[in-house]
Design a protein around this motif. Structure first.
Motif, PDB file in Angstrom:
ATOM      1  N   PHE A 186      -5.357   6.567  -0.404  1.00  0.00           N
ATOM      2  CA  PHE A 186      -5.669   7.493   0.674  1.00  0.00           C
ATOM      3  C   PHE A 186      -4.848   7.118   1.898  1.00  0.00           C
ATOM      4  O   PHE A 186      -4.850   5.963   2.328  1.00  0.00           O
ATOM      5  CB  PHE A 186      -7.160   7.441   0.996  1.00  0.00           C
ATOM      6  CG  PHE A 186      -7.576   8.351   2.115  1.00  0.00           C
ATOM      7  CD1 PHE A 186      -7.433   9.733   2.005  1.00  0.00           C
ATOM      8  CD2 PHE A 186      -8.096   7.828   3.297  1.00  0.00           C
ATOM      9  CE1 PHE A 186      -7.811  10.576   3.036  1.00  0.00           C
ATOM     10  CE2 PHE A 186      -8.484   8.659   4.328  1.00  0.00           C
ATOM     11  CZ  PHE A 186      -8.336  10.039   4.204  1.00  0.00           C
ATOM     12  N   GLY A 187      -4.167   8.122   2.467  1.00  0.00           N
ATOM     13  CA  GLY A 187      -3.261   7.850   3.580  1.00  0.00           C
ATOM     14  C   GLY A 187      -3.813   8.142   4.959  1.00  0.00           C
ATOM     15  O   GLY A 187      -3.070   8.135   5.942  1.00  0.00           O
ATOM     16  N   GLY A 188      -5.107   8.427   5.060  1.00  0.00           N
ATOM     17  CA  GLY A 188      -5.695   8.628   6.373  1.00  0.00           C
ATOM     18  C   GLY A 188      -5.859  10.071   6.790  1.00  0.00           C
ATOM     19  O   GLY A 188      -6.496  10.362   7.802  1.00  0.00           O
ATOM     20  N   GLN A 189      -5.286  10.997   6.027  1.00  0.00           N
ATOM     21  CA  GLN A 189      -5.439  12.419   6.323  1.00  0.00           C
ATOM     22  C   GLN A 189      -6.404  13.027   5.297  1.00  0.00           C
ATOM     23  O   GLN A 189      -7.206  12.338   4.714  1.00  0.00           O
ATOM     24  CB  GLN A 189      -4.070  13.107   6.286  1.00  0.00           C
ATOM     25  CG  GLN A 189      -3.053  12.532   7.252  1.00  0.00           C
ATOM     26  CD  GLN A 189      -3.491  12.624   8.711  1.00  0.00           C
ATOM     27  OE1 GLN A 189      -4.080  13.630   9.120  1.00  0.00           O
ATOM     28  NE2 GLN A 189      -3.225  11.586   9.486  1.00  0.00           N
ATOM     29  N   GLU A 190      -6.307  14.325   5.061  1.00  0.00           N
ATOM     30  CA  GLU A 190      -7.235  14.964   4.129  1.00  0.00           C
ATOM     31  C   GLU A 190      -6.938  14.621   2.675  1.00  0.00           C
ATOM     32  O   GLU A 190      -7.833  14.530   1.849  1.00  0.00           O
ATOM     33  CB  GLU A 190      -7.180  16.491   4.290  1.00  0.00           C
ATOM     34  CG  GLU A 190      -7.798  16.990   5.585  1.00  0.00           C
ATOM     35  CD  GLU A 190      -7.799  18.502   5.667  1.00  0.00           C
ATOM     36  OE1 GLU A 190      -7.979  19.138   4.610  1.00  0.00           O
ATOM     37  OE2 GLU A 190      -7.612  19.041   6.756  1.00  0.00           O
ATOM     38  N   CYS A 191      -5.663  14.471   2.353  1.00  0.00           N
ATOM     39  CA  CYS A 191      -5.248  14.326   0.959  1.00  0.00           C
ATOM     40  C   CYS A 191      -4.875  12.894   0.604  1.00  0.00           C
ATOM     41  O   CYS A 191      -4.550  12.084   1.468  1.00  0.00           O
ATOM     42  CB  CYS A 191      -4.057  15.248   0.669  1.00  0.00           C
ATOM     43  SG  CYS A 191      -4.414  16.995   0.966  1.00  0.00           S
ATOM     44  N   SER A 192      -4.906  12.614  -0.695  1.00  0.00           N
ATOM     45  CA  SER A 192      -4.472  11.321  -1.207  1.00  0.00           C
ATOM     46  C   SER A 192      -3.094  11.467  -1.848  1.00  0.00           C
ATOM     47  O   SER A 192      -2.599  12.574  -2.056  1.00  0.00           O
ATOM     48  CB  SER A 192      -5.469  10.794  -2.242  1.00  0.00           C
ATOM     49  OG  SER A 192      -6.702  10.470  -1.640  1.00  0.00           O
ATOM     50  N   SER A 193      -2.502  10.340  -2.162  1.00  0.00           N
ATOM     51  CA  SER A 193      -1.211  10.300  -2.838  1.00  0.00           C
ATOM     52  C   SER A 193      -1.437   9.752  -4.243  1.00  0.00           C
ATOM     53  O   SER A 193      -2.211   8.805  -4.423  1.00  0.00           O
ATOM     54  CB  SER A 193      -0.256   9.385  -2.060  1.00  0.00           C
ATOM     55  OG  SER A 193       0.972   9.237  -2.735  1.00  0.00           O
TER      56      SER A 193
END
Length: 258
Positions: A186-193
């Motif tokens: 999780f990069g801190g926004q809504e979506c994950s990578s």
């Protein structure tokens, strides 16, 4: 048009599921695949420790097909040992990770320095940007921390690889033989990578940045993988569950080695 095969599946599913009947015949928007059953392909080359070449095919499927394979494969996912007790982790990581145990940090001390097992070192020189302890996964020798905006920060203590290649072990989903695995963070926004790793020697190496390739092929942003399972070492089923006002979508990802 559903074949007799899927009609039989539907009857079987009602024995396992007491849920509402779903209809997956929605038209895809302009930003999505135009033909749900079409298969799209991509070939990518990434070079981590050695040259690796892989390709994927992505097919949009319906919920019946997804559930049929999920039941057929009787999915039993491998769970990694996760140590969240700081004192226990601290003992196991003595000589490897130094923590700043400032009382203001509470139960999750910050990482001050890491002496990786291959001789590399990491030191946090920014006093305003702390990485706080979340968990240690001894089987993978991965330290998971949390950065600003609840960002996942992880370290492979064997080789010094960080988040983009190490991921969050909670995302890991192994293929049946363990040769491949789905991973992400999780990069801190809504979506994950999300990415796919291959086992080479004693380590897992990233071979495909799945979310990027997925979007190139389908025009759909793989924002949140809700569920996933491997039918075999080269076939990954997953759902895209970010919704954005739309129903959950089901996909089959075929991994091809060259």
């Amino acid at each position: 048009m559903k074949s007799k095969f899927f009609q039989i599946i539907l009857i079987t599913l009602f024995a396992f599921q007491s849920c509402k009947k779903e209809t997956e015949q929605e038209n895809l928007s302009k930003t999505e695949v135009q033909k749900p059953k079409d298969t799209v392909k991509s070939t990518i080359v990434e070079k981590p420790e050695k040259e690796l070449q892989s390709s994927i095919e992505v097919s949009k499927i319906d919920s019946l097909e997804y559930l049929h394979f999920e039941i057929k494969n009787n999915i039993n996912k491998k769970k990694l040992t996760k140590i969240t007790d700081f004192n226990q982790a601290k003992k196991l990581l003595k000589g490897i990770v130094e923590f700043d145990e400032n009382p203001d940090f509470g139960a999750n001390p910050a990482v001050k320095k890491i002496h990786f097992r291959d001789g590399k070192e990491y030191g946090n020189t920014n006093e305003y940007d702390y990485y706080f302890f979340i968990a240690y996964y001894p089987e993978e020798d991965i330290l998971l921390c949390e950065g600003g905006h609840t960002t996942d920060i992880s370290f492979n203590l064997k080789n010094g690889k960080e988040t983009e290649e190490t991921g969050n072990p909670d995302y890991i989903n192994f293929s049946p033989s363990g040769k491949f695995r789905l991973n992400g963070h999780f990069g801190g926004q809504e979506c994950s990578s999300y990415f796919i790793q291959k086992k080479i020697g004693n380590d897992y190496v990233k071979i495909i940045q799945l979310d990027e390739e997925f979007e190139k092929l389908t025009k759909i942003w793989l924002c949140i993988v809700g569920e996933s399972f491997w039918a075999d070492d080269h076939t990954l089923f997953l759902t895209e569950s970010s919704n954005f006002g739309k129903a959950k979508k089901y996909f089959k990802v075929k991994l091809i080695e060259k």
